[in-house]
Design a protein around this motif. Structure first.
Motif, PDB file in Angstrom:
ATOM      1  N   CYS A 183      -3.121  13.507  -2.811  1.00 24.69           N
ATOM      2  CA  CYS A 183      -3.427  12.424  -1.881  1.00 24.69           C
ATOM      3  C   CYS A 183      -3.875  11.163  -2.616  1.00 24.69           C
ATOM      4  CB  CYS A 183      -4.508  12.857  -0.899  1.00 24.69           C
ATOM      5  SG  CYS A 183      -3.942  13.926   0.433  1.00 24.69           S
ATOM      6  N   LEU A 184      -4.704  11.331  -3.638  1.00 22.52           N
ATOM      7  CA  LEU A 184      -5.153  10.175  -4.405  1.00 22.52           C
ATOM      8  C   LEU A 184      -3.989   9.511  -5.135  1.00 22.52           C
ATOM      9  CD1 LEU A 184      -8.534  11.495  -5.846  1.00 22.52           C
ATOM     10  CD2 LEU A 184      -8.213   9.708  -4.142  1.00 22.52           C
ATOM     11  N   GLN A 185      -3.082  10.309  -5.676  1.00 19.88           N
ATOM     12  CA  GLN A 185      -1.888   9.749  -6.321  1.00 19.88           C
ATOM     13  C   GLN A 185      -1.041   8.987  -5.301  1.00 19.88           C
ATOM     14  OE1 GLN A 185       0.248  12.410  -9.174  1.00 19.88           O
ATOM     15  NE2 GLN A 185      -1.382  13.848  -8.699  1.00 19.88           N
ATOM     16  N   LEU A 186      -0.910   9.558  -4.117  1.00 12.86           N
ATOM     17  CA  LEU A 186      -0.133   8.901  -3.060  1.00 12.86           C
ATOM     18  C   LEU A 186      -0.774   7.589  -2.644  1.00 12.86           C
ATOM     19  CD1 LEU A 186       0.757  12.040  -0.907  1.00 12.86           C
ATOM     20  CD2 LEU A 186       2.409  10.529  -2.029  1.00 12.86           C
ATOM     21  N   PHE A 187      -2.102   7.578  -2.552  1.00 14.49           N
ATOM     22  CA  PHE A 187      -2.784   6.335  -2.180  1.00 14.49           C
ATOM     23  C   PHE A 187      -2.599   5.264  -3.253  1.00 14.49           C
ATOM     24  CE2 PHE A 187      -5.372   8.370   1.219  1.00 14.49           C
ATOM     25  CZ  PHE A 187      -5.239   7.366   2.167  1.00 14.49           C
ATOM     26  N   ARG A 188      -2.655   5.654  -4.522  1.00 13.03           N
ATOM     27  CA  ARG A 188      -2.430   4.675  -5.596  1.00 13.03           C
ATOM     28  C   ARG A 188      -1.025   4.079  -5.501  1.00 13.03           C
ATOM     29  NH1 ARG A 188      -5.855   8.163  -8.940  1.00 13.03           N
ATOM     30  NH2 ARG A 188      -4.075   9.447  -9.496  1.00 13.03           N
ATOM     31  N   LEU A 189      -0.047   4.940  -5.244  1.00 15.42           N
ATOM     32  CA  LEU A 189       1.323   4.458  -5.108  1.00 15.42           C
ATOM     33  C   LEU A 189       1.466   3.596  -3.863  1.00 15.42           C
ATOM     34  CD1 LEU A 189       4.228   4.509  -6.170  1.00 15.42           C
ATOM     35  CD2 LEU A 189       4.608   6.591  -4.825  1.00 15.42           C
ATOM     36  N   LEU A 190       0.807   4.006  -2.781  1.00 15.00           N
ATOM     37  CA  LEU A 190       0.871   3.250  -1.530  1.00 15.00           C
ATOM     38  C   LEU A 190       0.380   1.820  -1.729  1.00 15.00           C
ATOM     39  CD1 LEU A 190       1.197   3.036   1.566  1.00 15.00           C
ATOM     40  CD2 LEU A 190      -1.123   3.964   1.772  1.00 15.00           C
ATOM     41  N   TYR A 191      -0.767   1.668  -2.402  1.00 17.37           N
ATOM     42  CA  TYR A 191      -1.310   0.320  -2.572  1.00 17.37           C
ATOM     43  C   TYR A 191      -0.502  -0.501  -3.573  1.00 17.37           C
ATOM     44  CZ  TYR A 191      -5.153   1.250   0.516  1.00 17.37           C
ATOM     45  OH  TYR A 191      -5.882   1.524   1.641  1.00 17.37           O
ATOM     46  N   ALA A 192       0.157   0.151  -4.500  1.00 20.87           N
ATOM     47  CA  ALA A 192       1.059  -0.575  -5.399  1.00 20.87           C
ATOM     48  C   ALA A 192       2.241  -1.127  -4.607  1.00 20.87           C
ATOM     49  CB  ALA A 192       1.556   0.349  -6.511  1.00 20.87           C
ATOM     50  N   TYR A 193       2.785  -0.301  -3.707  1.00 21.17           N
ATOM     51  CA  TYR A 193       3.901  -0.742  -2.869  1.00 21.17           C
ATOM     52  C   TYR A 193       3.465  -1.820  -1.871  1.00 21.17           C
ATOM     53  CZ  TYR A 193       7.058   2.957  -4.521  1.00 21.17           C
ATOM     54  OH  TYR A 193       7.880   3.752  -5.279  1.00 21.17           O
ATOM     55  N   LEU A 194       2.270  -1.671  -1.306  1.00 18.49           N
ATOM     56  CA  LEU A 194       1.774  -2.682  -0.365  1.00 18.49           C
ATOM     57  C   LEU A 194       1.621  -4.037  -1.053  1.00 18.49           C
ATOM     58  CD1 LEU A 194      -0.930  -0.623   1.568  1.00 18.49           C
ATOM     59  CD2 LEU A 194       1.194  -1.556   2.536  1.00 18.49           C
ATOM     60  N   LYS A 195       1.110  -4.000  -2.283  1.00 18.01           N
ATOM     61  CA  LYS A 195       0.962  -5.244  -3.048  1.00 18.01           C
ATOM     62  C   LYS A 195       2.328  -5.852  -3.350  1.00 18.01           C
ATOM     63  CE  LYS A 195      -1.502  -7.005  -7.104  1.00 18.01           C
ATOM     64  NZ  LYS A 195      -2.344  -6.618  -8.279  1.00 18.01           N
ATOM     65  N   HIS A 196       3.277  -4.987  -3.711  1.00 17.69           N
ATOM     66  CA  HIS A 196       4.630  -5.450  -4.008  1.00 17.69           C
ATOM     67  C   HIS A 196       5.281  -6.023  -2.750  1.00 17.69           C
ATOM     68  CE1 HIS A 196       8.836  -4.430  -5.865  1.00 17.69           C
ATOM     69  NE2 HIS A 196       8.649  -5.712  -5.682  1.00 17.69           N
ATOM     70  N   ARG A 197       5.057  -5.370  -1.606  1.00 16.49           N
ATOM     71  CA  ARG A 197       5.661  -5.868  -0.356  1.00 16.49           C
ATOM     72  C   ARG A 197       5.094  -7.235   0.030  1.00 16.49           C
ATOM     73  NH1 ARG A 197       5.216  -2.477   5.208  1.00 16.49           N
ATOM     74  NH2 ARG A 197       3.042  -3.155   5.003  1.00 16.49           N
ATOM     75  N   THR A 198       3.794  -7.412  -0.151  1.00 20.40           N
ATOM     76  CA  THR A 198       3.185  -8.710   0.159  1.00 20.40           C
ATOM     77  C   THR A 198       3.778  -9.806  -0.715  1.00 20.40           C
ATOM     78  OG1 THR A 198       1.109  -7.668   0.832  1.00 20.40           O
ATOM     79  CG2 THR A 198       1.011  -9.996   0.225  1.00 20.40           C
ATOM     80  N   ALA A 199       3.956  -9.490  -2.014  1.00 17.01           N
ATOM     81  CA  ALA A 199       4.554 -10.469  -2.925  1.00 17.01           C
ATOM     82  C   ALA A 199       5.992 -10.782  -2.511  1.00 17.01           C
ATOM     83  CB  ALA A 199       4.521  -9.933  -4.353  1.00 17.01           C
ATOM     84  N   THR A 200       6.715  -9.758  -2.059  1.00 12.93           N
ATOM     85  CA  THR A 200       8.104  -9.962  -1.632  1.00 12.93           C
ATOM     86  C   THR A 200       8.157 -10.824  -0.376  1.00 12.93           C
ATOM     87  OG1 THR A 200       8.735  -7.823  -2.563  1.00 12.93           O
ATOM     88  CG2 THR A 200      10.234  -8.801  -0.952  1.00 12.93           C
ATOM     89  N   LYS A 201       7.270 -10.564   0.577  1.00 12.99           N
ATOM     90  CA  LYS A 201       7.212 -11.379   1.803  1.00 12.99           C
ATOM     91  C   LYS A 201       6.907 -12.834   1.475  1.00 12.99           C
ATOM     92  CE  LYS A 201       5.851  -7.792   5.122  1.00 12.99           C
ATOM     93  NZ  LYS A 201       4.767  -7.315   6.022  1.00 12.99           N
ATOM     94  N   ASN A 202       5.985 -13.047   0.537  1.00 15.22           N
ATOM     95  CA  ASN A 202       5.659 -14.421   0.136  1.00 15.22           C
ATOM     96  C   ASN A 202       6.860 -15.101  -0.517  1.00 15.22           C
ATOM     97  OD1 ASN A 202       3.042 -14.106   1.066  1.00 15.22           O
ATOM     98  ND2 ASN A 202       2.220 -13.550  -0.951  1.00 15.22           N
ATOM     99  N   LYS A 203       7.607 -14.326  -1.304  1.00 15.65           N
ATOM    100  CA  LYS A 203       8.790 -14.880  -1.958  1.00 15.65           C
ATOM    101  C   LYS A 203       9.862 -15.230  -0.917  1.00 15.65           C
ATOM    102  CE  LYS A 203      11.437 -15.894  -5.482  1.00 15.65           C
ATOM    103  NZ  LYS A 203      11.206 -17.130  -6.253  1.00 15.65           N
ATOM    104  N   ILE A 204      10.023 -14.371   0.080  1.00 18.02           N
ATOM    105  CA  ILE A 204      10.988 -14.649   1.152  1.00 18.02           C
ATOM    106  C   ILE A 204      10.607 -15.930   1.878  1.00 18.02           C
ATOM    107  CG2 ILE A 204      11.841 -13.847   3.404  1.00 18.02           C
ATOM    108  CD1 ILE A 204      11.623 -10.978   2.278  1.00 18.02           C
ATOM    109  N   HIS A 205       9.309 -16.073   2.165  1.00 19.03           N
ATOM    110  CA  HIS A 205       8.838 -17.289   2.833  1.00 19.03           C
ATOM    111  C   HIS A 205       9.130 -18.524   1.977  1.00 19.03           C
ATOM    112  CE1 HIS A 205       6.317 -19.944   5.227  1.00 19.03           C
ATOM    113  NE2 HIS A 205       5.677 -20.306   4.115  1.00 19.03           N
TER     114      HIS A 205
END
Length: 322
Positions: free
Chosen positions: A123-145
């Motif tokens: 679960c802890l490994q999954l959470f670390r990966l989850l927040y890495a992806y969330l950070k990446h998604r936010t950066a991607t959304k900003n780039k799209i904007h």
């Protein structure tokens, strides 16, 4: 204070780890299975091995030693840093850090490490990966904007970013579903209890359960608040120093951020949190400070409900230790 036959301080790096024994002095080992086994052979019975929490690097050694019945302690790196600063040390090497960790453990009571279960570890490994992806998604959304603001001069770039965002959405949804299924295996009841609190969402409840091992790691709400880093620090000295009160921020940053986001919704739907927010704002304090106090209140509610085994009741007065 418990006395051990020998205390070892360990400074862990990527490829090697340095060990300083209170009797035998310094040794260095490879940071792999062979190095772990060599250290294990060198340890006498009733030894204590102390190391800093250094993300990925300390975890394998701590788990290995624990599974081989060796007493292990994992301490906050900030505690070691302050200890070294207090001694005015002029030399900082891996060897000197291992010695400092050993000396810190000899004069301070350190917590004994409890190994993670396989489910908790995953679960802890999954959470670390989850927040890495969330950070990446936010950066991607900003780039799209940003591309939209430019008028989308390159359709290829724009379409690539859209595909990337959609793929991240799928991965994030899959990870959240996996975490939910793992927690439900053994702690469905606690998940239901926590989500009965107005303001606490499923993601926050899941993360709380995982990082606290079902709240078994803490005896009081104050200990939990300190772990999260959401307790106030006071800066006053004599009559001249009157620093602003701040939260400590020495703790679990991800959980602290989740609770802060939950505080917005709790102010509207959680009567106890609304009362806290209104009281602080009416005193002329900032809204941000009030929201931090609400996050602290939410965490205490989570602790009380998890320990009592009773669902949220806005009329209930907790008698648990604070």
């Amino acid at each position: 204070m418990i006395k051990y036959k020998e205390t070892y301080g360990v400074d862990i790096g990527k490829d090697f780890f340095d060990v300083h024994g209170s009797i035998v002095g310094h040794h260095q080992y490879k940071n792999d299975e062979s190095g772990f086994k060599k250290l294990l052979k060198a340890l006498p019975n009733t030894s204590l091995v102390v190391m800093e929490a250094t993300g990925y690097y300390h975890y394998r050694l701590a788990q290995f030693l624990y599974k081989n019945q060796v007493l292990v302690s994992v301490v906050n790196p900030l505690s070691i840093k302050r200890f070294i600063q207090m001694r005015l040390a002029k030399v900082k090497t891996d060897k000197s850090d291992a010695k400092a960790i050993c000396e810190y453990a000899l004069i301070n009571e350190v917590p004994i490490y409890n190994a993670l279960t396989d489910i908790q570890s995953e679960c802890l490994q999954l959470f670390r990966l989850l927040y890495a992806y969330l950070k990446h998604r936010t950066a991607t959304k900003n780039k799209i904007h940003g591309e939209v603001v430019l008028g989308v001069p390159s359709k290829f770039v724009y379409r690539s970013l859209i595909r990337n965002r959609k793929q991240l959405d799928k991965e994030i949804a899959a990870i959240e579903l996996k975490i939910l299924s793992l927690v439900k295996e053994g702690q469905q009841e606690q998940l239901t209890l926590l989500t009965s609190i107005p303001g606490i969402g499923q993601k926050t409840a899941l993360f709380l359960i995982v990082v606290t091992d079902g709240f078994s790691k803490f005896e009081t709400a104050a200990q939990l608040c300190s772990y999260v880093g959401i307790t106030p620090t006071i800066r006053e000295s004599g009559s001249s120093v009157r620093g602003r009160s701040r939260i400590s921020k020495v703790g679990n940053r991800k959980l602290r951020n989740l609770l802060f986001l939950c505080s917005f919704n709790a102010c509207k739907h959680n009567k106890a949190c609304t009362a806290v927010y209104d009281r602080i704002v009416n005193k002329g304090k900032s809204k941000k400070l009030a929201l931090i106090a609400v996050a602290n209140k939410l965490l205490k509610q989570c602790f009380a409900i998890a320990k009592s085994g009773r669902p949220y009741d806005e009329t209930y007065v907790s008698i648990l230790p604070r």
